[in-house]
Design a protein around this motif. Structure first.
Motif, PDB file in Angstrom:
ATOM      1  N   GLY A 151       0.817  -1.213   0.000  1.00 41.47           N
ATOM      2  CA  GLY A 151       0.000   0.000   0.000  1.00 41.47           C
ATOM      3  C   GLY A 151       0.850   1.262   0.000  1.00 41.47           C
ATOM      4  N   SER A 172       9.024  -8.592  -4.021  1.00 39.68           N
ATOM      5  CA  SER A 172       9.315 -10.029  -3.969  1.00 39.68           C
ATOM      6  C   SER A 172       8.796 -10.811  -5.157  1.00 39.68           C
ATOM      7  N   LYS A 176       4.135  -8.114  -8.562  1.00 38.91           N
ATOM      8  CA  LYS A 176       4.168  -6.824  -7.855  1.00 38.91           C
ATOM      9  C   LYS A 176       4.973  -5.804  -8.665  1.00 38.91           C
ATOM     10  N   TYR A 191      13.959  -8.968  -5.224  1.00 40.25           N
ATOM     11  CA  TYR A 191      15.026  -9.307  -4.269  1.00 40.25           C
ATOM     12  C   TYR A 191      15.052 -10.793  -3.926  1.00 40.25           C
TER      13      TYR A 191
HETATM   14  N1  LIG Z   1       4.965   5.576  10.000  1.00 40.16           N
HETATM   15  C1  LIG Z   1       3.685   5.662   9.665  1.00 40.16           C
HETATM   16  O1  LIG Z   1       2.984   6.637   9.973  1.00 40.16           O
HETATM   17  C2  LIG Z   1       3.052   4.545   8.871  1.00 40.16           C
HETATM   18  C3  LIG Z   1       1.902   4.791   8.118  1.00 40.16           C
HETATM   19  C4  LIG Z   1       1.382   3.741   7.347  1.00 40.16           C
HETATM   20  C5  LIG Z   1       1.997   2.481   7.371  1.00 40.16           C
HETATM   21  N2  LIG Z   1       3.079   2.283   8.162  1.00 40.16           N
HETATM   22  C6  LIG Z   1       3.758   0.978   8.211  1.00 40.16           C
HETATM   23  O2  LIG Z   1       4.331   0.722   6.944  1.00 40.16           O
HETATM   24  C7  LIG Z   1       4.400  -0.692   6.750  1.00 40.16           C
HETATM   25  C8  LIG Z   1       3.878  -1.025   5.381  1.00 40.16           C
HETATM   26  O3  LIG Z   1       2.509  -0.694   5.280  1.00 40.16           O
HETATM   27  P1  LIG Z   1       1.716  -1.052   3.955  1.00 40.16           P
HETATM   28  O4  LIG Z   1       0.355  -0.518   4.111  1.00 40.16           O
HETATM   29  O5  LIG Z   1       2.498  -0.680   2.770  1.00 40.16           O
HETATM   30  O6  LIG Z   1       1.693  -2.650   4.075  1.00 40.16           O
HETATM   31  P2  LIG Z   1       1.398  -3.714   2.925  1.00 40.16           P
HETATM   32  O7  LIG Z   1       0.509  -3.144   1.890  1.00 40.16           O
HETATM   33  O8  LIG Z   1       0.988  -4.951   3.618  1.00 40.16           O
HETATM   34  O9  LIG Z   1       2.847  -3.917   2.235  1.00 40.16           O
HETATM   35  C9  LIG Z   1       3.932  -4.342   3.002  1.00 40.16           C
HETATM   36  C10 LIG Z   1       4.969  -4.999   2.117  1.00 40.16           C
HETATM   37  O10 LIG Z   1       5.958  -5.515   2.996  1.00 40.16           O
HETATM   38  C11 LIG Z   1       6.568  -6.650   2.405  1.00 40.16           C
HETATM   39  N3  LIG Z   1       6.768  -7.723   3.376  1.00 40.16           N
HETATM   40  C12 LIG Z   1       7.945  -8.319   3.634  1.00 40.16           C
HETATM   41  N4  LIG Z   1       7.826  -9.251   4.570  1.00 40.16           N
HETATM   42  C13 LIG Z   1       6.529  -9.277   4.906  1.00 40.16           C
HETATM   43  C14 LIG Z   1       5.795 -10.063   5.845  1.00 40.16           C
HETATM   44  N5  LIG Z   1       6.396 -11.002   6.610  1.00 40.16           N
HETATM   45  N6  LIG Z   1       4.461  -9.837   5.956  1.00 40.16           N
HETATM   46  C15 LIG Z   1       3.865  -8.878   5.224  1.00 40.16           C
HETATM   47  N7  LIG Z   1       4.519  -8.084   4.323  1.00 40.16           N
HETATM   48  C16 LIG Z   1       5.845  -8.292   4.166  1.00 40.16           C
HETATM   49  C17 LIG Z   1       5.681  -7.076   1.243  1.00 40.16           C
HETATM   50  O11 LIG Z   1       6.407  -6.760   0.065  1.00 40.16           O
HETATM   51  P3  LIG Z   1       7.311  -7.847  -0.644  1.00 40.16           P
HETATM   52  O12 LIG Z   1       6.429  -9.031  -0.900  1.00 40.16           O
HETATM   53  O13 LIG Z   1       7.732  -7.171  -1.865  1.00 40.16           O
HETATM   54  O14 LIG Z   1       8.428  -8.142   0.315  1.00 40.16           O
HETATM   55  C18 LIG Z   1       4.461  -6.165   1.314  1.00 40.16           C
HETATM   56  O15 LIG Z   1       4.026  -5.779   0.024  1.00 40.16           O
HETATM   57  C19 LIG Z   1       3.640  -1.333   7.904  1.00 40.16           C
HETATM   58  O16 LIG Z   1       4.563  -1.793   8.855  1.00 40.16           O
HETATM   59  C20 LIG Z   1       2.824  -0.186   8.480  1.00 40.16           C
HETATM   60  O17 LIG Z   1       2.558  -0.363   9.847  1.00 40.16           O
HETATM   61  C21 LIG Z   1       3.625   3.298   8.903  1.00 40.16           C
END
Ligand SMILES: NC(=O)c1ccc[n+]([C@@H]2O[C@H](COP(=O)([O-])OP(=O)(O)OC[C@H]3O[C@@H](n4cnc5c(N)ncnc54)[C@H](OP(=O)(O)O)[C@@H]3O)[C@@H](O)[C@H]2O)c1
Length: 321
Positions: A151, A172, A176, A191
């Protein structure tokens, strides 16, 4: 009302469906009939009791929604019954109704559908504030985006392209990366099939200007090593579940900046500017969330599992209407 409920902490399949009373609406709050909600990674962490904040069970998960105002209260200025709104909460959005402070709501621009409105709040705001106010991306910058199919990652690609960056997407799977390319990523690195450090060195021999890292784990260090002098490494989250340890000698020798993103750290004037610019992109439909799956409310556990397993590309939604 029908609501998804987490009765006990655990994996997403602990979440069931229940009939509950409508939420109480306090002063300054409005009640919103939820039409669509977006699944975010922190929803999974809250259910597992692995988030920074612990919510006592039972609770209704769900942190991002779009819907229609059905009740206002004194002090809830600026909104009337029937207004189309979107908003974020810590929990409570995977339900037919949610009560929220009016100050946390945004009016949905005309012409923007409920799915787009529900999917735009967390990922796109996170990505844009990070790019503008922390990474300070400029036209022509070389930008590395980890978690490029997720996301936040896919939003960072779409918005980074609008800022004029040349983007290297890291993910991965070919699936994607294909989606990342369709939104303008110039270089693609899987990767799982190539050594990330070597691939980044070959792709950006002059060094990158910034890294956006929502993943952490083993990807962070090779991405930091790919920065050029004065580059910015922005840690956004740890979706891998692994908080990396970075050797500080790299930071010293390369003269790079390691920064974290949190909404509350963005200076107020920049925050307002970023929000205005993002809304312009949304209204003009220059940026469109990539929605890979829509689940009905009674399949909330499946929607959460899809995100928890890192399989989602872009956003996963729950259609509550
Ligand atoms: N700091 C802030 O204010 C803020 C705001 C929003 C989100 N966040 C954080 O940002 C992170 C990503 O959010 P998102 O909405 O982009 O999440 P998402 O849509 O679930 O995407 C996360 C990506 O992480 C990778 N990944 C690697 N190992 C994983 C595992 N064991 N389980 C799940 N995903 C894994 C996957 O990519 P690959 O398959 O390519 O490895 C996945 O596409 C989260 O930790 C969230 O809490 C922080």
């Amino acid at each position: 009302m029908r609501a998804a409920v987490c009765d006990a902490y655990g994996p997403p399949d602990v979440v069931g469906l229940d009939d509950l009373p409508s939420p109480a609406v306090g002063p300054g709050q409005v009640r919103v009939k939820v039409e669509a909600a977006a699944v975010n990674f922190p929803d999974v962490l809250l259910i597992a009791n692995e988030y920074q904040i612990s919510i006592p069970t039972p609770f209704i998960p769900g942190s991002e929604f779009a819907g229609v105002v059905v009740q206002t209260t004194s002090g809830a200025r600026g909104f009337s019954i029937g207004d189309r709104v979107s908003g974020t909460v810590l929990y409570g959005a995977f339900a037919q109704e949610v009560a929220v402070p009016a100050t946390g709501l945004t009016r949905i621009p005309d012409g923007v559908d409920k799915y787009t409105a529900a999917a735009f709040g967390v990922a796109y705001r996170t990505a844009y504030h990070t790019l503008r106010s922390v990474a300070r991306v400029q036209e022509g910058d070389e930008l590395i985006v980890l978690g490029a199919g997720g996301g936040v990652g896919l939003a960072a690609i779409q918005l980074g392209v609008k800022l004029g960056a040349s983007i290297t997407a890291v993910a991965s799977s070919a699936e994607k990366l294909d989606v990342a390319a369709s939104y303008g990523a110039k270089h693609l690195i899987n990767y799982t099939t190539t050594d990330l450090r070597t691939a980044l060195k070959q792709t950006i021999p002059g060094g990158a200007d910034a890294v956006i890292d929502p993943v952490g784990g083993a990807l962070s260090e090779p991405a930091l090593r790919a920065l050029g002098r004065g580059g910015r490494f922005i840690t956004v989250g740890f979706a891998s579940g692994d908080i990396p340890r970075i050797p500080l000698n790299l930071v010293l020798m390369k003269g790079v900046h390691v920064l974290g993103f949190q909404f509350q750290d963005v200076p107020p004037d920049e925050f307002a500017r970023n929000e205005d610019e993002l809304r312009e992109h949304l209204v003009a439909m220059r940026v469109q969330p990539h929605i890979c799956a829509v689940y009905p409310l009674d399949e909330t556990a499946q929607a959460l599992t899809y995100v928890a397993e890192g399989r989602a590309i872009g956003k996963v939604l729950i259609d509550v209407s």
